[in-house]
Design an enzyme around this catalytic site. Structure first.
Site, PDB file in Angstrom:
ATOM      1  N   ASP A  67       5.891   4.534   5.050  1.00 23.88           N
ATOM      2  CA  ASP A  67       6.749   3.731   5.556  1.00 23.88           C
ATOM      3  C   ASP A  67       7.090   2.473   4.621  1.00 23.88           C
ATOM      4  OD1 ASP A  67       4.183   3.388   6.307  1.00 23.88           O
ATOM      5  OD2 ASP A  67       4.863   2.177   8.132  1.00 23.88           O
ATOM      6  N   HIS A 126       1.430   4.159   1.979  1.00 30.64           N
ATOM      7  CA  HIS A 126       1.694   4.909   3.005  1.00 30.64           C
ATOM      8  C   HIS A 126       3.277   4.903   3.067  1.00 30.64           C
ATOM      9  CE1 HIS A 126      -1.881   4.410   5.652  1.00 30.64           C
ATOM     10  NE2 HIS A 126      -2.003   5.430   5.055  1.00 30.64           N
ATOM     11  N   HIS A 180       0.873  -1.365   0.032  1.00 32.35           N
ATOM     12  CA  HIS A 180      -0.058  -0.148  -0.071  1.00 32.35           C
ATOM     13  C   HIS A 180       1.052   1.181  -0.120  1.00 32.35           C
ATOM     14  CE1 HIS A 180       0.923  -0.509   4.235  1.00 32.35           C
ATOM     15  NE2 HIS A 180       0.530   0.699   4.611  1.00 32.35           N
TER      16      HIS A 180
END
Length: 302
Positions: free
Chosen positions: A67, A65, A63
């Protein structure tokens, strides 16, 4: 000699710490390397871990995000700078195409490598090779997220004693493997079923059907355990798992080696994750991931 191992490049959730880099995981599967979720700093962690750009054949992003994906820009540019001699394929949620585009072309560089974009749009098979099938399942997170699973085809293991009993040797061994029968002797009589190895990668998610489907029967499950069990409510609120939840999934799914990772900075003692995983009843091999360790896949069932 073939090598199947997980090289852990980073284990931190959300923000890096003094001892944990953002996420990054390279799966060595015989002669191929699959890079999962390259967070910020992945290129330098690769250097520290002895991983070269040439080792990467496939990139899988769960995904978008930061990080889990901010390292894409550097990794992609390094693949091109080093003129990797083979094509590279990238998988990621199709809904994040605009993020992938921005990361792929974050700055100016010369493209020298064929990078194929093969985004995930739904549960199902993403790629089939002679060595494995790669499929994906939707997870439950505030942004669209997918987990990944590699499944090696089942094969037959030849049994030398049985072959000798039937007088099969030399080129005839290959013939019975290829044709399934030789002189009235069937392949089943001189071999046994050899189950293919299975690996799953499950990041940011609450408990959901996709988690269980990916974990089922895996030799190795790499799974997030951002929180400890006492913080189950914030875990659910933010779309994450606890150590106990991850371990119960592994136990129910029959996982052989459980790798816990993606730890919140709020916890200073990594041993607590092992304590809670064991307390949840998981009794297989267990690794609480640390940056730069290598974790071999379990030896095959015989």
């Amino acid at each position: 000699m073939s090598v199947r191992e997980l090289v852990v490049l980073g284990t931190a959730s959300q923000v890096p710490t003094r001892h944990r880099n953002h996420n990054g995981y390279l799966l060595r599967w015989d002669g191929e390397g699959i890079l999962f979720d390259p967070g910020e700093g992945t290129q330098r962690q690769m250097l520290r871990a002895g991983v070269a750009a040439h080792d990467i054949h496939r990139i899988c992003v769960t995904h978008f995000h930061g990080d889990h994906s901010l390292g894409l820009a550097g990794v992609i540019q390094r693949i091109n700078l080093d003129q990797v001699p083979h094509p590279v394929t990238a998988h990621y949620p199709a809904s994040g195409q605009h993020f992938f585009d921005r990361l792929r072309y974050a700055t100016a560089y010369r493209e020298t490598v064929e990078l194929t974009e093969a985004p995930a749009t739904a549960d199902g098979v993403l790629a089939t090779t002679a060595a494995y099938t790669l499929d994906t399942r939707r997870l439950s997170h505030p942004v669209e997220s997918y987990g990944y699973r590699l499944t090696e085809p089942d094969t037959r293991r030849m049994l030398p004693a049985r072959l000798a009993e039937h007088g099969i040797a030399g080129p005839d061994v290959g013939r019975v493997q290829r044709d399934g029968v030789l002189g009235g002797v069937t392949l089943e009589q001189v071999s046994e079923h050899r189950r293919g190895q299975r690996f799953a990668f499950v990041m940011d998610t609450r408990l959901c059907d996709g988690v269980y489907a990916l974990a089922e029967g895996c030799d190795m499950l790499v799974i997030e355990s951002t929180f400890l069990d006492e913080d189950a409510k914030p875990a659910a609120d933010h779309g994450h798992l606890t150590a106990g939840q991850a371990a119960r999934v592994a136990k129910e799914a029959g996982v052989r080696h459980l790798v816990l990772t993606h730890f919140s900075q709020r916890y200073g003692d990594p041993e607590l994750f092992e304590v809670q995983a064991r307390g949840a009843g998981f009794d297989g091999e267990l690794t609480v991931a640390q940056d730069l360790i290598r974790v071999p896949l379990p030896t095959r069932h015989h």
